[in-house]
Scaffold this motif. Structure first.
Motif, PDB file in Angstrom:
ATOM      1  N   ILE A 299      28.548   3.053  81.925  1.00 56.51           N
ATOM      2  CA  ILE A 299      29.924   3.377  82.326  1.00 56.51           C
ATOM      3  C   ILE A 299      30.809   2.150  82.105  1.00 56.51           C
ATOM      4  O   ILE A 299      30.435   1.031  82.462  1.00 56.51           O
ATOM      5  CB  ILE A 299      29.979   3.809  83.809  1.00 56.51           C
ATOM      6  CG1 ILE A 299      29.140   5.081  84.012  1.00 56.51           C
ATOM      7  CG2 ILE A 299      31.417   4.039  84.269  1.00 56.51           C
ATOM      8  CD1 ILE A 299      29.108   5.599  85.436  1.00 56.51           C
ATOM      9  N   SER A 300      31.973   2.367  81.510  1.00 52.94           N
ATOM     10  CA  SER A 300      32.916   1.258  81.307  1.00 52.94           C
ATOM     11  C   SER A 300      34.297   1.801  80.992  1.00 52.94           C
ATOM     12  O   SER A 300      34.478   3.001  80.818  1.00 52.94           O
ATOM     13  CB  SER A 300      32.469   0.390  80.131  1.00 52.94           C
ATOM     14  OG  SER A 300      32.896   0.970  78.915  1.00 52.94           O
ATOM     15  N   SER A 301      35.256   0.902  80.864  1.00 48.87           N
ATOM     16  CA  SER A 301      36.585   1.279  80.349  1.00 48.87           C
ATOM     17  C   SER A 301      36.454   1.522  78.845  1.00 48.87           C
ATOM     18  O   SER A 301      35.499   1.052  78.232  1.00 48.87           O
ATOM     19  CB  SER A 301      37.592   0.151  80.502  1.00 48.87           C
ATOM     20  OG  SER A 301      37.495  -0.465  81.724  1.00 48.87           O
ATOM     21  N   PRO A 302      37.457   2.173  78.241  1.00 53.30           N
ATOM     22  CA  PRO A 302      37.441   2.268  76.780  1.00 53.30           C
ATOM     23  C   PRO A 302      37.569   0.863  76.181  1.00 53.30           C
ATOM     24  O   PRO A 302      38.331   0.039  76.690  1.00 53.30           O
ATOM     25  CB  PRO A 302      38.687   3.095  76.448  1.00 53.30           C
ATOM     26  CG  PRO A 302      39.098   3.737  77.728  1.00 53.30           C
ATOM     27  CD  PRO A 302      38.629   2.838  78.825  1.00 53.30           C
ATOM     28  N   GLY A 303      36.792   0.597  75.153  1.00 54.69           N
ATOM     29  CA  GLY A 303      36.973  -0.659  74.423  1.00 54.69           C
ATOM     30  C   GLY A 303      36.273  -1.869  75.006  1.00 54.69           C
ATOM     31  O   GLY A 303      36.521  -2.990  74.590  1.00 54.69           O
ATOM     32  N   SER A 304      35.383  -1.657  75.974  1.00 60.98           N
ATOM     33  CA  SER A 304      34.703  -2.814  76.567  1.00 60.98           C
ATOM     34  C   SER A 304      33.506  -3.248  75.728  1.00 60.98           C
ATOM     35  O   SER A 304      32.971  -4.333  75.938  1.00 60.98           O
ATOM     36  CB  SER A 304      34.233  -2.474  77.973  1.00 60.98           C
ATOM     37  OG  SER A 304      33.267  -1.458  77.862  1.00 60.98           O
ATOM     38  N   GLY A 305      33.083  -2.381  74.809  1.00 63.67           N
ATOM     39  CA  GLY A 305      31.977  -2.750  73.915  1.00 63.67           C
ATOM     40  C   GLY A 305      30.682  -1.991  74.158  1.00 63.67           C
ATOM     41  O   GLY A 305      29.625  -2.448  73.730  1.00 63.67           O
ATOM     42  N   LYS A 306      30.748  -0.846  74.812  1.00 68.45           N
ATOM     43  CA  LYS A 306      29.523  -0.058  75.080  1.00 68.45           C
ATOM     44  C   LYS A 306      28.762   0.274  73.801  1.00 68.45           C
ATOM     45  O   LYS A 306      27.559   0.080  73.713  1.00 68.45           O
ATOM     46  CB  LYS A 306      29.869   1.284  75.746  1.00 68.45           C
ATOM     47  CG  LYS A 306      30.178   1.220  77.209  1.00 68.45           C
ATOM     48  CD  LYS A 306      30.218   2.608  77.840  1.00 68.45           C
ATOM     49  CE  LYS A 306      31.234   3.574  77.267  1.00 68.45           C
ATOM     50  NZ  LYS A 306      32.620   3.198  77.282  1.00 68.45           N
TER      51      LYS A 306
ATOM     52  N   GLY B 124      34.742   6.594  78.286  1.00 69.45           N
ATOM     53  CA  GLY B 124      35.328   5.349  78.772  1.00 69.45           C
ATOM     54  C   GLY B 124      36.292   5.564  79.930  1.00 69.45           C
ATOM     55  O   GLY B 124      37.368   6.125  79.756  1.00 69.45           O
ATOM     56  N   ASN B 125      35.886   5.140  81.122  1.00 68.92           N
ATOM     57  CA  ASN B 125      36.664   5.377  82.330  1.00 68.92           C
ATOM     58  C   ASN B 125      35.888   4.748  83.491  1.00 68.92           C
ATOM     59  O   ASN B 125      34.678   4.892  83.560  1.00 68.92           O
ATOM     60  CB  ASN B 125      36.782   6.898  82.538  1.00 68.92           C
ATOM     61  CG  ASN B 125      37.683   7.289  83.681  1.00 68.92           C
ATOM     62  OD1 ASN B 125      37.656   6.684  84.736  1.00 68.92           O
ATOM     63  ND2 ASN B 125      38.480   8.307  83.473  1.00 68.92           N
ATOM     64  N   LEU B 126      36.569   4.060  84.384  1.00 68.60           N
ATOM     65  CA  LEU B 126      35.841   3.374  85.460  1.00 68.60           C
ATOM     66  C   LEU B 126      35.792   4.159  86.769  1.00 68.60           C
ATOM     67  O   LEU B 126      35.070   3.777  87.684  1.00 68.60           O
ATOM     68  CB  LEU B 126      36.478   1.998  85.736  1.00 68.60           C
ATOM     69  CG  LEU B 126      36.291   0.925  84.656  1.00 68.60           C
ATOM     70  CD1 LEU B 126      37.030  -0.339  85.052  1.00 68.60           C
ATOM     71  CD2 LEU B 126      34.833   0.622  84.405  1.00 68.60           C
TER      72      LEU B 126
END
Lengths: 219, 113
Positions: A35-42, A119-121
């Motif tokens: 799980i992360s924000s968009p664009g964090s590098g998942k 992408g969403n926290l």
């Protein structure tokens, strides 16, 4: 008249997630939910995991995106089965969509499944997918206040990956504040500081995954 | 955004209960939300009103009760409410805490006739 209900709104999601966990246990598969924000590098981190483990571990990937199959295409070159879920704009995956994705794998051929959530926290945090490990990915360019602003994710994750550490000199990111807030929220959580593009800090991270890939998660 | 998903699920449940109980009108929905879910009440109310349109819950009142995050310290047993996201026992300073409440997403009841 008043009619008592006292029901969890997401009980159907929870029941399906519990069923999935049971199924995975029977098949001896460990599932991770990124799980992360968009664009964090998942997706880049998943590429690095594929490079390291795809040859020796039976990996499968579920790609959750609001739209497009671009991420799935990036991962398909590693010769791992990838199932794409397009949520058509919805901001999270739920256990019913994971269940459908699982039907597209041959589960007897897999030991590990990694889910890349939308992408969403906030939203994905409310929906149990039946995973064993929840991994929070954040990047330094998002600011050091993410843990304190999104406490539920960091309370309930099993590891935090802080990406883009090479960019710290160009931001006002305070490592001290970030670590302090995380400690307050979740004192025992392992934190991996990495730069996925500069390949910094990857050994410790891959070692952590390697340990979890080599044994079946307990319920 | 998760407010919308939660409201959608809420409507599935309350309309099913109303049908079973043979209600022709839902006047009020009593809802309990744990603070941990970071629900924005304004968005929740708006999503609720939109979902209620053209249903027996149209114009129903949404009673949103927010449950604070309550922890019990595993070290000293102290129970307290989390403020400013500080997840630390305010007696013995331990981080070893057990969630007591604050994660609810509960439809408590509906009122109607």
């Amino acid at each position: 008249m008043e009619i008592k209900i006292m029901r969890n709104v997401l009980d159907k999601n929870q029941n399906k997630a519990d069923e999935i966990r049971q199924l995975l246990q029977e098949k001896q598969i460990t599932m991770f939910n990124f799980i992360s924000s968009p664009g964090s590098g998942k997706t880049t981190i998943l590429e690095l995991i594929c490079q390291k483990f795809a040859q020796k571990t039976r990996l499968g990937i579920i790609e959750g995106d609001a739209y497009t199959d671009r991420d799935a295409k990036r991962l398909a070159i590693y010769d791992v089965p990838v199932v794409q879920i397009n949520t058509e704009g919805t901001c999270h995956l739920d256990s019913h969509s994971i269940n459908k994705a699982l039907e597209q794998f041959n589960l007897d051929d897999l030991d590990i499944i990694i889910v890349e959530n939308v992408g969403n926290l906030i939203c994905p945090t409310a929906f149990d997918l039946g995973e064993h490990y929840r991994i929070a990915v954040v990047s330094t360019t998002e600011g050091d206040d993410k843990p304190i602003k999104y406490p539920m994710l960091f309370r309930e994750s099993h590891a935090v990956i802080l990406n883009k550490t090479d960019l710290i000199p160009y931001t006002n990111f305070s490592m001290e504040q970030f670590n302090k807030d995380l400690k307050t929220l979740n004192g025992k959580i392992p934190i991996f500081n990495i730069s996925s593009t500069k390949k910094n800090g990857l050994n410790a991270l891959m070692e952590w995954f390697g340990k979890r890939f080599s044994r079946v998660a307990e319920l | 955004m998760h407010e919308i998903a939660i409201v959608e699920n809420t409507f599935k449940i309350i309309l099913e209960v109303a049908r079973r109980e043979k209600l022709s009108k839902i006047r009020r929905v009593n809802f309990l939300i744990g603070e941990m879910h970071a629900i924005v009440p304004g968005i929740f109310h708006h999503a609720f009103e939109s979902a209620a349109l053209n249903t027996i819950a149209e114009n129903a009142e949404l009673n949103l009760e927010i449950e604070p995050i309550k922890m019990r310290c595993r070290q000293c047993g102290h129970e307290f409410i989390i403020k400013d996201s500080e997840y630390k026992c305010n007696e013995c300073k331990s981080y070893d805490l057990d969630l007591q409440s604050g994660k609810e997403l509960t439809i408590k009841s509906i009122e109607g006739e």
